[in-house]
Design an enzyme around this catalytic site. Structure first.
Site, PDB file in Angstrom:
ATOM      1  N   LYS A 263      17.138  51.039  59.289  1.00 40.17           N
ATOM      2  CA  LYS A 263      15.772  50.899  58.777  1.00 40.17           C
ATOM      3  C   LYS A 263      15.358  49.442  58.656  1.00 40.17           C
ATOM      4  CE  LYS A 263      13.467  52.140  54.641  1.00 40.17           C
ATOM      5  NZ  LYS A 263      13.573  53.104  53.134  1.00 40.17           N
TER       6      LYS A 263
ATOM      7  N   SER B 171      10.514  56.736  52.207  1.00 40.99           N
ATOM      8  CA  SER B 171       9.866  55.636  53.114  1.00 40.99           C
ATOM      9  C   SER B 171      10.672  55.276  54.471  1.00 40.99           C
ATOM     10  CB  SER B 171       9.927  54.137  52.263  1.00 40.99           C
ATOM     11  OG  SER B 171      11.480  53.817  51.731  1.00 40.99           O
TER      12      SER B 171
ATOM     13  N   SER C 233      13.660  58.236  49.176  1.00 41.44           N
ATOM     14  CA  SER C 233      13.349  57.797  50.601  1.00 41.44           C
ATOM     15  C   SER C 233      14.302  58.079  51.767  1.00 41.44           C
ATOM     16  CB  SER C 233      13.078  56.086  50.419  1.00 41.44           C
ATOM     17  OG  SER C 233      11.996  55.714  49.858  1.00 41.44           O
TER      18      SER C 233
END
Length: 452
Positions: A80, A159, A183
């Site tokens: 990420k 996210s 997330s």
């Protein structure tokens, strides 16, 4: 439906037998990322093609010399964009950190641990800007589409949006994400894969752009429970990688919280969840519906923005002054809620959470795990969220159940509960802090049962 037959264990076996090579695995992932008809350009912010190929060749040489650091050496994973990778700028999905920022001088500890085990970093995945949403829309770098009904275009969940899509589409075989209010679990649920939120203290938070230091945790997204358990052990720097012994469904003691967690569910969520519970009951699980009145307190704790607003504002307050005009407006306004919180408000919040954890842990102690829908909603259409009110409503519905466990400082996993051809639905198993291994064993026992 995402491929669940190719696992970290099967890839390790193929590498060991010579049926494949690290170079081949990397090249296959790179081809999928670069496919113009796929989601690679939206799922990834940066692809390290040369670095990944070089690392793959190195792992292949080590394997020939019987010197690989782990059986999983040579398997490509995605990272990420929230994490430091040596020599790269950490953008956190934002344009505010794109310019005038110094490349990281070292890998984040979690990235370094993955590399040390021989995993190959193939690229940085897209995300909600600064990790502040459970929906996954990014106005700067595009929004990767969920695997569901892709021709229409549904949100990927956030996210860790690109992380989930990278695994679901075979652009990586595992992903490193973060989980502050769901997330890892929300995008896993929206894309039909597995996502895990560990007990926070097990995995170091250094080297990641923070959203909330109280609630942040770093975890894996992958195709199966065992894949997530393997990556989680590496992230936690546990000396032995686990081979899970699935807990038999018969005799599992599962509590379904009727307070908050079952409110306002989409019809498909409710139907799939109840079907999974019925299946577990038929297989001998002891499923009990219980009230958890403490869950009603979470809304009050978040009424002024909670930990996410106050702690993110502390980190962003100077950057917003100079770069606030390039922030995603939906993220900008949520961070600024923290400006209105006083020190007294924050101290009250700490006390309220401490009480919440103590009372909730006591209430759920007789059970092996809580079980609830991961989200209240199925993946909304991207086009339907242009309106800010619609976005806010769906974002809260996506985050609501997962947030309960972050506030508990617990651990949780999201498993696919839908059948082939159905809209993705996640089933969440959760427990108190330190129950990670138990949650993995329970999840391993039911992951192939609940879709029956």
């Amino acid at each position: 439906m995402p491929n669940t037959t190719t696992t970290l264990a099967s890839l390790a076996a193929d590498l060991d037998s010579g049926a494949t090579s690290a170079r081949k695995l990397v090249e296959e992932c790179l081809a999928k990322i670069s496919d113009a008809s796929g989601e690679g350009s939206r799922a990834f912010i940066h692809v390290d093609k040369e670095g990944a190929i070089g690392a793959a060749d190195a792992m292949d040489r080590l394997r020939k010399a019987h010197a690989v650091p782990s059986p999983f050496a040579g398997i490509p994973v995605s990272i990420k964009d929230l994490f430091d990778i040596k020599g790269q700028v950490t953008r956190a999905g934002s344009r505010a950190l794109e310019e005038d920022c110094t490349p990281a001088g070292a890998d984040a500890p979690v990235v370094a641990r993955l590399r040390r085990a021989g995993f190959i970093v193939i690229g940085r995945t897209n995300m909600t800007e600064f990790a502040y949403s459970g929906i996954g829309i990014n106005p700067h770098y595009g929004t990767p589409k969920s695997t569901w009904n892709r021709g229409v275009g549904h949100v990927p969940g956030g996210s860790s949006s690109g992380a989930a899509v990278s695994v679901a589409d075979g652009m990586a075989h595992g992903a490193l994400g973060t989980d502050t209010g769901g997330s890892c679990r929300i995008p896993a649920a929206f894309n039909g894969i597995v996502g895990f939120k560990p007990t926070q203290r097990r995995v170091p938070l250094d080297g990641g752009v923070p959203l909330s230091s109280s609630l942040d945790s770093f975890g894996p997204l992958a195709r199966t429970v065992q894949c997530c358990a393997t990556m989680d052990a590496v992230l936690a720097d546990e000396p032995e990688l686990p081979v899970l012994q699935p807990r038999p469904v018969r005799g599992m003691r599962l509590a379904v919280p009727t307070t908050v967690a079952l409110d306002d569910l989409d019809d498909e969520i409710a139907k799939t969840f109840e079907r999974a519970l019925e299946t577990l009951s038929r297989q001998g699980a002891l499923v009990e519906r219980i009230e958890v009145p403490e869950f009603l307190d979470v809304g009050a704790m978040n009424a002024k923005g909670g930990f996410a607003a106050s702690e993110s504002y502390a980190w962003h307050r100077y950057l917003i002054v100079s770069k606030g005009d390039v922030y995603d407006p939906r993220v900008h306004v949520r961070i600024l809620r923290g400006e209105g919180m006083s020190a007294a408000d924050y101290i009250d919040l700490l006390g309220a959470r401490k009480s919440f954890i103590a009372h909730t842990e006591a209430r759920i102690a007789p059970y092996d795990a809580l079980v609830m829908p991961t989200t209240a909603n199925t993946p909304p259409k991207i086009a339907d969220l242009a309106d800010d009110k619609a976005f806010a409503t769906q974002n809260l519905r996506a985050l609501r159940n997962c947030t309960l466990i972050n506030m508990l400082d617990g651990c949780a996993i999201s498993l696919p509960a839908h059948r082939e051809g159905e809209v993705p639905v996640g089933l969440m198993l959760a427990g108190a802090a330190g129950r990670d291994r138990c949650i993995f064993e329970l999840a391993a026992g039911m992951e192939n049962v609940i879709r029956g």
